[in-house]
Scaffold this motif. Structure first.
Motif, short mmCIF file in Angstrom:
data_model
loop_
_atom_site.label_atom_id
_atom_site.label_comp_id
_atom_site.label_asym_id
_atom_site.label_seq_id
_atom_site.Cartn_x
_atom_site.Cartn_y
_atom_site.Cartn_z
N HIS A 92 0.83 -1.21 0.00
CA HIS A 92 0.00 0.00 0.00
C HIS A 92 0.86 1.26 0.00
O HIS A 92 0.55 2.24 -0.69
CB HIS A 92 -0.92 0.01 1.22
N LEU A 93 1.96 1.26 0.77
CA LEU A 93 2.83 2.42 0.82
C LEU A 93 3.47 2.70 -0.53
O LEU A 93 3.73 3.86 -0.88
CB LEU A 93 3.93 2.22 1.87
N GLY A 94 3.74 1.64 -1.29
CA GLY A 94 4.36 1.82 -2.59
C GLY A 94 3.51 2.62 -3.56
O GLY A 94 4.04 3.19 -4.53
N HIS A 95 2.21 2.70 -3.31
CA HIS A 95 1.31 3.44 -4.20
C HIS A 95 1.15 4.90 -3.80
O HIS A 95 0.48 5.66 -4.51
CB HIS A 95 -0.07 2.77 -4.21
N ILE A 96 1.76 5.29 -2.70
CA ILE A 96 1.63 6.69 -2.25
C ILE A 96 2.56 7.58 -3.06
O ILE A 96 3.74 7.28 -3.27
CB ILE A 96 1.98 6.81 -0.76
#
Length: 752
Positions: A92-96
């Motif tokens: 999920h963090l990779g999509h920020i």
């Protein structure tokens, strides 16, 4: 039990629907989602919502749910599920990106930071995050990486995160080891992407400020990077973006706090030298009227002063003990906005504490000019707006600021001496301009009030009751050999004020006289004039309470000289019922008068005690007579709810019994004139204000004092017989009430 994801989405839409008119549906959706967050199924639901990316509201709800669950309910997950949760969170963090809604990004990054702190099996979370999202990685993404690193030190010290003591100690040691890695990462981030992207620059400085909370000597490595120079470059320019200037200020302040705990000479010299050169930048901010930048500089100067204060006291004017920072602080104090001046107060408190411990007159002399300038500036800040036409109220922010000014002056005045401070304000009052402007006069009197307690001759025999040796020592530097020059002109000016003087000036003048009570005790020639002045102010409803408090202070301190004025004080006490004086002030004044009474010759005590108490006794008798009338009309033949009250007439604990046949009236009626309607219900009413205005029961258990607005509750309380003074028994055959009134210290004792 499986939760339908569509049902969750529908509830989220209802919760965030601004067009929804049905408040009940909104509340139901909120309650249902709150209950969902408390279940174990919430872990899976939140993950599904984040993968679905339906809309901002659903993603925010999911991110918030994950953060809450990890922070407060991490124990719900089995250990074998930790790794999969970490993998999902990293995904999920990779999509920020920088375009992601900030609320979602913050919630997810804090959630991952909490996970790293909770997950003992994750050996090197910081190293893994830098490897995955750092600039060296092919999938580098500084946006989520810096957000997580900002949150980690903050969450480590958060009370909400449920970590054991051993786990916290382990993490603190781990963070200290990783400081070098953080410095290297931020150095690269600021010099590359941060040079062109303000958002990255901001996050990098926020991260640095957060990590300064981790204290270690490894911060000395900063001097070999671009970070220190970058921070100082930003704060030197008040025209940069306000948010960037504020974050750079946070960095400087956090670094100086860290340097108080960790002595790192190389970093301290570079940082302190840069801060001492910010004087011109401050003046530029003043010229631009940029209050945000001015506030930032005041914070920096104050923090530098607090960090260096012990060095300045031990080595004044030498090396890092340079007094240049005092010049900067005095400059800030001189700003027209009192909120800017207030930022520096902590430094002055700390300086007074260190100098007091040092206890060296020669050192105090070096700081004396700065304290004089401080007091002069505080005088200007305490000036009320000239169009203010009443007394400041306690709820006013400016009122609270002036109270803090008084506390500060009382702390620092020993450095320059109370007499000098008083003389300084006397010179201000003597100015022709001040005499024409009531607010300038009032501010000077207000500052004098702060130091008035210390203006006592050393050769006097006056020692306040209860004064300890340590207290005497603490004010010893403020005592002066003979004070007959500075105070008398001011006191005469106050006592000769016209009745038309501004109300706030009159109020502060009365307060000043109360604070000068110990000086007046050493100069009894002024006592008659002071008593006359204060007694007259009792008749002004705005000044009555403060005048009563001042009279109490005068009575306490001037007990050896006030005997000849005791008759006048008794007249004052007897007239208090008709004045607008608070109960607290009345009690204080009564105590003061009683204190004087105890020092009169023995032959006078009984007579004057009778005179002091007679008005109260008369009011008490009236009340008892009314109670007799009320209880006569307030009970039915079958109810034991009322009492016939008769005062005792002996000088020891006494019980007097009387019997009364009760009339057939409603038992709860307490009026002096009672009538009933056809249903035998009470239809009467009475005004109790005429009964008594203010009285005090002499040592009766359960009853202390009450005023007109408290009369009826007191009557009810006594007539119900719930205390130790009244006991009631009913004869079930005759319907008669046998009532007893018991006093442990009978009223008539005074007349025996």
């Amino acid at each position: 039990m499986e939760v339908d994801i569509q049902e969750v989405l529908a509830a989220i839409n209802t919760l965030y629907d601004s067009q929804l008119q049905d408040r009940q549906k909104h509340d139901q959706a909120s309650k249902w989602l709150f209950q969902l967050q408390r279940t174990v199924q919430a872990w899976k639901v939140a993950d599904q919502l984040l993968h679905a990316k339906r809309d901002v509201n659903s993603c925010f709800f999911a991110a918030q749910t994950l953060r809450t669950k990890i922070q407060l309910c991490f124990g719900e997950l089995p250990v074998e599920a930790h790794s999969s949760l970490r993998a999902s969170m990293l995904e999920h963090l990779g999509h920020i990106t920088e375009h992601t809604y900030q609320g979602i990004a913050t919630q997810l990054c804090v959630a991952l930071a909490d996970l790293a702190l909770h997950m003992a099996s994750w050996d090197d979370p910081i190293g893994d995050l830098i490897a995955q999202f750092g600039n060296q990685s092919s999938s580098g993404n500084l946006v989520p990486l810096l957000e997580v690193l900002i949150a980690m030190p903050e969450e480590l010290h958060s009370r909400q995160l449920r970590l054991g003591l051993n786990r916290r100690k382990h993490l603190e040691e781990y963070f200290r080891v990783k400081v070098i890695s953080i410095i290297e990462l931020l150095d690269v981030a600021v010099s590359t992407e941060g040079a062109t992207k303000e958002s990255t620059h901001l996050k990098a400085l926020r991260c640095l400020a957060s990590w300064f909370n981790i204290h270690t000597e490894d911060w000395g490595m900063l001097t070999s990077t671009c970070l220190v120079n970058d921070i100082l470059t930003v704060v030197r320019n008040p025209q940069v973006a306000p948010r960037l200037h504020e974050i750079a200020t946070d960095c400087v302040c956090s670094a100086m706090i860290m340097l108080e705990a960790e002595r790192i000479p190389t970093l301290a010299e570079v940082l302190f030298a840069g801060v001492l050169q910010l004087g011109d930048a401050y003046h530029m901010a003043v010229a631009l009227e940029d209050i945000n930048a001015i506030t930032n500089y005041a914070r920096i100067f104050s923090e530098l002063g607090e960090t260096l204060v012990e060095v300045m006291v031990e080595q004044p004017g030498q090396g890092m003990g340079s007094l240049q920072v005092l010049h900067l602080l005095v400059t800030c104090i001189g700003h027209h906005d009192w909120e800017v001046a207030e930022i520096t107060f902590n430094f002055w408190y700390k300086l007074s504490e260190v100098l007091y411990r040092k206890n060296c007159d020669s050192v105090n002399e070096q700081f004396k000019p700065y304290v004089e300038r401080l007091i002069e500036a505080l005088y200007r800040h305490c000036q009320i707006e000239p169009d203010h036409d009443s007394i400041l109220v306690q709820q006013d922010d400016f009122y609270e600021f002036r109270e803090r000014v008084q506390e500060l002056i009382k702390d620092v005045v020993f450095i320059c001496g109370s007499r000098l401070c008083f003389l300084q304000m006397t010179q201000v009052v003597s100015s022709p301009d001040v005499a024409k402007n009531w607010n300038l006069m009032e501010a000077a009197l207000f500052i004098m009030q702060s130091v008035a307690k210390n203006l006592i001759p050393v050769n006097s025999h006056f020692v306040p009751v209860g004064t300890s040796t340590s207290t005497l020592q603490s004010v010893a530097k403020n005592l002066i050999p003979e004070e007959d020059e500075v105070v008398p002109p001011i006191l005469e000016g106050v006592l000769n004020q016209p009745d038309t003087v501004h109300l706030q000036v009159a109020f502060t003048s009365v307060q000043l006289l109360g604070e000068l009570n110990e000086w007046v005790a050493c100069h009894p020639a002024f006592l008659p004039h002071v008593l006359q002045f204060l007694t007259k102010r009792l008749h002004n409803k705005h000044l009555a309470t403060v005048a009563a408090k001042a009279l109490d202070a005068i009575c306490q301190s001037c007990r050896d000289h006030i005997e000849t004025h005791f008759d006048a004080l008794l007249e004052v006490v007897s007239s208090l019922d008709g004045l607008s004086v608070s109960n607290e002030a009345v009690v204080g004044l009564l105590k003061g008068v009683a204190f004087i009474l105890g020092r009169l010759p023995p032959q006078r005590i009984k007579t004057d005690m009778r005179r002091l108490c007679t008005p109260q006794i008369n009011n008490l008798r009236k009340l008892i007579e009314l109670l007799l009338s009320l209880t006569h009309h307030s009970a039915s033949p079958t109810t034991a709810g009322s009492h016939h009250l008769t005062p005792t007439t002996t000088t020891t604990t006494t019980t007097t019994t009387t019997t009364t046949t009760l009339p057939p009236h409603p038992p709860l009626c307490r009026a002096s004139q009672c009538s009933t309607n056809e249903n035998n219900s009470c239809v009467c009413s009475v005004d109790f204000a005429h009964v008594t205005s203010r009285m005090q029961w002499p040592q009766c258990n359960g009853i202390t004092s009450f005023s007109p607005r408290h009369t009826q509750p007191a009557l009810n309380y006594l007539s119900e017989g719930t205390d130790r003074q009244t006991e009631a028994v009913q004869d079930v055959h005759t319907g008669k009430i046998v009532t007893s009134l018991i006093f442990e210290n009978p009223v008539n004792l005074l007349f025996s």
